[in-house]
Design a protein around this motif. Structure first.
Motif, PDB file in Angstrom:
ATOM      1  N   ILE A 236      32.949 -14.739 -28.701  1.00 47.81           N
ATOM      2  CA  ILE A 236      31.697 -14.044 -28.395  1.00 47.81           C
ATOM      3  C   ILE A 236      30.858 -13.975 -29.666  1.00 47.81           C
ATOM      4  O   ILE A 236      31.211 -13.285 -30.627  1.00 47.81           O
ATOM      5  CB  ILE A 236      31.966 -12.628 -27.858  1.00 47.81           C
ATOM      6  CG1 ILE A 236      32.901 -12.689 -26.649  1.00 47.81           C
ATOM      7  CG2 ILE A 236      30.656 -11.942 -27.490  1.00 47.81           C
ATOM      8  CD1 ILE A 236      33.329 -11.331 -26.131  1.00 47.81           C
ATOM      9  N   VAL A 237      29.759 -14.707 -29.673  1.00 46.41           N
ATOM     10  CA  VAL A 237      28.877 -14.718 -30.840  1.00 46.41           C
ATOM     11  C   VAL A 237      27.737 -13.728 -30.594  1.00 46.41           C
ATOM     12  O   VAL A 237      27.713 -13.013 -29.590  1.00 46.41           O
ATOM     13  CB  VAL A 237      28.349 -16.140 -31.109  1.00 46.41           C
ATOM     14  CG1 VAL A 237      29.515 -17.112 -31.255  1.00 46.41           C
ATOM     15  CG2 VAL A 237      27.423 -16.606 -29.993  1.00 46.41           C
ATOM     16  N   HIS A 238      26.772 -13.696 -31.503  1.00 41.96           N
ATOM     17  CA  HIS A 238      25.668 -12.749 -31.361  1.00 41.96           C
ATOM     18  C   HIS A 238      24.718 -13.172 -30.239  1.00 41.96           C
ATOM     19  O   HIS A 238      24.639 -14.351 -29.879  1.00 41.96           O
ATOM     20  CB  HIS A 238      24.904 -12.628 -32.679  1.00 41.96           C
ATOM     21  CG  HIS A 238      25.678 -11.919 -33.749  1.00 41.96           C
ATOM     22  ND1 HIS A 238      25.792 -10.549 -33.799  1.00 41.96           N
ATOM     23  CD2 HIS A 238      26.401 -12.400 -34.795  1.00 41.96           C
ATOM     24  CE1 HIS A 238      26.533 -10.205 -34.837  1.00 41.96           C
ATOM     25  NE2 HIS A 238      26.925 -11.307 -35.453  1.00 41.96           N
ATOM     26  N   PHE A 239      23.995 -12.190 -29.712  1.00 40.75           N
ATOM     27  CA  PHE A 239      23.008 -12.421 -28.662  1.00 40.75           C
ATOM     28  C   PHE A 239      21.604 -12.443 -29.262  1.00 40.75           C
ATOM     29  O   PHE A 239      21.345 -11.824 -30.301  1.00 40.75           O
ATOM     30  CB  PHE A 239      23.083 -11.315 -27.605  1.00 40.75           C
ATOM     31  CG  PHE A 239      24.235 -11.459 -26.651  1.00 40.75           C
ATOM     32  CD1 PHE A 239      24.023 -11.800 -25.327  1.00 40.75           C
ATOM     33  CD2 PHE A 239      25.543 -11.250 -27.075  1.00 40.75           C
ATOM     34  CE1 PHE A 239      25.086 -11.933 -24.448  1.00 40.75           C
ATOM     35  CE2 PHE A 239      26.612 -11.377 -26.206  1.00 40.75           C
ATOM     36  CZ  PHE A 239      26.380 -11.721 -24.889  1.00 40.75           C
ATOM     37  N   VAL A 240      20.715 -13.141 -28.583  1.00 44.10           N
ATOM     38  CA  VAL A 240      19.300 -13.103 -28.941  1.00 44.10           C
ATOM     39  C   VAL A 240      18.666 -11.945 -28.175  1.00 44.10           C
ATOM     40  O   VAL A 240      18.587 -11.978 -26.945  1.00 44.10           O
ATOM     41  CB  VAL A 240      18.588 -14.423 -28.587  1.00 44.10           C
ATOM     42  CG1 VAL A 240      17.102 -14.335 -28.930  1.00 44.10           C
ATOM     43  CG2 VAL A 240      19.232 -15.591 -29.317  1.00 44.10           C
TER      44      VAL A 240
ATOM     45  N   GLU B  12      32.923 -13.462 -32.897  1.00 44.29           N
ATOM     46  CA  GLU B  12      32.631 -14.431 -33.948  1.00 44.29           C
ATOM     47  C   GLU B  12      31.265 -14.110 -34.554  1.00 44.29           C
ATOM     48  O   GLU B  12      30.278 -13.943 -33.830  1.00 44.29           O
ATOM     49  CB  GLU B  12      32.626 -15.845 -33.364  1.00 44.29           C
ATOM     50  CG  GLU B  12      32.694 -16.940 -34.396  1.00 44.29           C
ATOM     51  CD  GLU B  12      34.090 -17.132 -34.969  1.00 44.29           C
ATOM     52  OE1 GLU B  12      34.221 -17.915 -35.922  1.00 44.29           O
ATOM     53  OE2 GLU B  12      35.044 -16.505 -34.459  1.00 44.29           O
ATOM     54  N   ASP B  13      31.222 -14.032 -35.877  1.00 44.79           N
ATOM     55  CA  ASP B  13      29.983 -13.650 -36.559  1.00 44.79           C
ATOM     56  C   ASP B  13      29.069 -14.866 -36.743  1.00 44.79           C
ATOM     57  O   ASP B  13      28.854 -15.349 -37.855  1.00 44.79           O
ATOM     58  CB  ASP B  13      30.309 -13.009 -37.910  1.00 44.79           C
ATOM     59  CG  ASP B  13      29.077 -12.367 -38.542  1.00 44.79           C
ATOM     60  OD1 ASP B  13      28.105 -12.101 -37.807  1.00 44.79           O
ATOM     61  OD2 ASP B  13      29.091 -12.137 -39.766  1.00 44.79           O
ATOM     62  N   ILE B  14      28.560 -15.360 -35.617  1.00 46.35           N
ATOM     63  CA  ILE B  14      27.618 -16.484 -35.634  1.00 46.35           C
ATOM     64  C   ILE B  14      26.289 -15.977 -35.092  1.00 46.35           C
ATOM     65  O   ILE B  14      26.183 -15.583 -33.933  1.00 46.35           O
ATOM     66  CB  ILE B  14      28.122 -17.662 -34.775  1.00 46.35           C
ATOM     67  CG1 ILE B  14      29.461 -18.175 -35.313  1.00 46.35           C
ATOM     68  CG2 ILE B  14      27.092 -18.782 -34.750  1.00 46.35           C
ATOM     69  CD1 ILE B  14      30.065 -19.287 -34.470  1.00 46.35           C
TER      70      ILE B  14
ATOM     71  N   PHE C 291      24.369 -27.861 -33.253  1.00 48.55           N
ATOM     72  CA  PHE C 291      24.646 -26.559 -33.862  1.00 48.55           C
ATOM     73  C   PHE C 291      26.018 -26.051 -33.437  1.00 48.55           C
ATOM     74  O   PHE C 291      26.815 -25.600 -34.269  1.00 48.55           O
ATOM     75  CB  PHE C 291      23.563 -25.553 -33.461  1.00 48.55           C
ATOM     76  CG  PHE C 291      23.862 -24.143 -33.894  1.00 48.55           C
ATOM     77  CD1 PHE C 291      23.604 -23.729 -35.191  1.00 48.55           C
ATOM     78  CD2 PHE C 291      24.416 -23.224 -33.005  1.00 48.55           C
ATOM     79  CE1 PHE C 291      23.889 -22.429 -35.598  1.00 48.55           C
ATOM     80  CE2 PHE C 291      24.703 -21.925 -33.397  1.00 48.55           C
ATOM     81  CZ  PHE C 291      24.436 -21.531 -34.701  1.00 48.55           C
ATOM     82  N   TRP C 292      26.310 -26.124 -32.152  1.00 46.44           N
ATOM     83  CA  TRP C 292      27.578 -25.600 -31.655  1.00 46.44           C
ATOM     84  C   TRP C 292      28.756 -26.461 -32.093  1.00 46.44           C
ATOM     85  O   TRP C 292      29.840 -25.938 -32.392  1.00 46.44           O
ATOM     86  CB  TRP C 292      27.530 -25.482 -30.133  1.00 46.44           C
ATOM     87  CG  TRP C 292      26.517 -24.480 -29.679  1.00 46.44           C
ATOM     88  CD1 TRP C 292      25.347 -24.735 -29.032  1.00 46.44           C
ATOM     89  CD2 TRP C 292      26.569 -23.067 -29.880  1.00 46.44           C
ATOM     90  NE1 TRP C 292      24.664 -23.569 -28.806  1.00 46.44           N
ATOM     91  CE2 TRP C 292      25.387 -22.528 -29.312  1.00 46.44           C
ATOM     92  CE3 TRP C 292      27.484 -22.206 -30.472  1.00 46.44           C
ATOM     93  CZ2 TRP C 292      25.112 -21.171 -29.325  1.00 46.44           C
ATOM     94  CZ3 TRP C 292      27.216 -20.852 -30.487  1.00 46.44           C
ATOM     95  CH2 TRP C 292      26.038 -20.345 -29.918  1.00 46.44           C
ATOM     96  N   LYS C 293      28.558 -27.769 -32.144  1.00 49.18           N
ATOM     97  CA  LYS C 293      29.648 -28.636 -32.597  1.00 49.18           C
ATOM     98  C   LYS C 293      29.969 -28.391 -34.066  1.00 49.18           C
ATOM     99  O   LYS C 293      31.121 -28.527 -34.489  1.00 49.18           O
ATOM    100  CB  LYS C 293      29.278 -30.100 -32.359  1.00 49.18           C
ATOM    101  CG  LYS C 293      29.326 -30.500 -30.887  1.00 49.18           C
ATOM    102  CD  LYS C 293      29.216 -32.002 -30.683  1.00 49.18           C
ATOM    103  CE  LYS C 293      27.821 -32.502 -30.990  1.00 49.18           C
ATOM    104  NZ  LYS C 293      27.681 -33.957 -30.667  1.00 49.18           N
ATOM    105  N   SER C 294      28.956 -28.011 -34.842  1.00 49.18           N
ATOM    106  CA  SER C 294      29.190 -27.717 -36.257  1.00 49.18           C
ATOM    107  C   SER C 294      29.948 -26.404 -36.452  1.00 49.18           C
ATOM    108  O   SER C 294      30.533 -26.173 -37.507  1.00 49.18           O
ATOM    109  CB  SER C 294      27.857 -27.650 -37.007  1.00 49.18           C
ATOM    110  OG  SER C 294      27.092 -26.524 -36.585  1.00 49.18           O
ATOM    111  N   GLN C 295      29.927 -25.545 -35.433  1.00 53.89           N
ATOM    112  CA  GLN C 295      30.632 -24.265 -35.500  1.00 53.89           C
ATOM    113  C   GLN C 295      32.011 -24.335 -34.845  1.00 53.89           C
ATOM    114  O   GLN C 295      32.723 -23.329 -34.800  1.00 53.89           O
ATOM    115  CB  GLN C 295      29.812 -23.182 -34.774  1.00 53.89           C
ATOM    116  CG  GLN C 295      28.385 -23.033 -35.237  1.00 53.89           C
ATOM    117  CD  GLN C 295      28.282 -22.475 -36.642  1.00 53.89           C
ATOM    118  OE1 GLN C 295      29.167 -21.756 -37.107  1.00 53.89           O
ATOM    119  NE2 GLN C 295      27.199 -22.814 -37.340  1.00 53.89           N
ATOM    120  N   ALA C 296      32.369 -25.508 -34.357  1.00 59.75           N
ATOM    121  CA  ALA C 296      33.579 -25.638 -33.549  1.00 59.75           C
ATOM    122  C   ALA C 296      34.840 -25.346 -34.355  1.00 59.75           C
ATOM    123  O   ALA C 296      34.982 -25.808 -35.489  1.00 59.75           O
ATOM    124  CB  ALA C 296      33.657 -27.043 -32.963  1.00 59.75           C
TER     125      ALA C 296
END
Length: 221
Positions: free
Chosen positions: A51-55, A88-90, A103-108
């Motif tokens: 669970i990352v941050h929400f906009v 997750e602090d993203i 972007f998401w693949k780089s955070q994988a």
């Protein structure tokens, strides 16, 4: 011409007789039946849900909507599934990032996972309404004037996204809009939020984990 009118009249009588006979020949029984709801994806393919941050597009003053959403979903998902649920602090600096596969693949992480994020907007406002009290027996025959009353109105709009960490693709997207009108003008935004998010959870989990939906059917006998 007279024969044509007569034929039409006879045809009309036959239709009425047939309809009456058909209605009297069948009985209809209404049944409430449960039908399974298919899940939108197989969660077993993923090692964990991050669970990352929400906009956050808008929120009541003094409320941290992003934190409330992340904490709520971590707690509820942990109860609903045996998979690991992690915060997750993203950060998502802008809405367009949600659809950015690179972007998401780089955070994988090393193992295949689901990123859980979304867009959120929560509004609180005071609305005024004219209320007219019902007149009772033996009361003043003259109609009383309507009174102006305040009501608290809350609106929660959520776009929820599940994103595959390996491909960066959105594998599930759902939009929800829930409203709550309270007669208590002192009701807080936090209290109303948990009423609204519960409604979202029921709909979202029904699609995510499956379940049963009751529908009405008619049986002719």
């Amino acid at each position: 011409m007279a024969r044509t009118k007569r034929n039409k009249f006879i045809l009309l009588i036959l239709v009425v007789i047939w309809g009456t006979f058909a209605c009297s020949s069948y009985n209809y029984v209404k049944l409430r039946m449960e039908f399974p709801i298919q899940t939108v994806l197989s969660l077993e393919e993923y090692s964990e849900i991050k669970i990352v941050h929400f906009v956050v597009k808008g929120q009541p003053k003094g409320m941290n909507l992003d934190k409330e959403l992340r904490d709520y979903w971590q707690f509820e998902l942990s109860k609903a599934t045996d998979q690991k649920i992690a915060l997750e602090d993203i950060s998502i600096p802008e809405e367009a990032i949600i659809k950015d596969k690179d972007f998401w693949k780089s955070q994988a992480p090393q193992s295949k996972a689901l990123f859980f994020t979304g867009l959120a907007e929560y509004k609180e406002e005071v609305r005024k309404a004219l209320l007219r009290r019902e007149k009772r027996q033996f009361e003043d025959p003259f109609q009383s004037s309507p009174q102006l009353a305040e009501r608290k109105f809350f609106s929660l709009v959520l776009d929820l996204y599940l994103i595959d960490s390996e491909t960066g693709e959105i594998v599930n997207h759902r939009q929800f809009k829930e409203n709550h009108l309270s007669q208590n003008k002192n009701q807080t935004a936090y209290f109303a939020f948990f009423n609204l998010i519960q409604k979202v959870k029921q709909k979202f989990f029904r699609q995510l984990f499956g379940g049963e939906r009751i529908q009405e059917r008619y049986l002719i006998r």
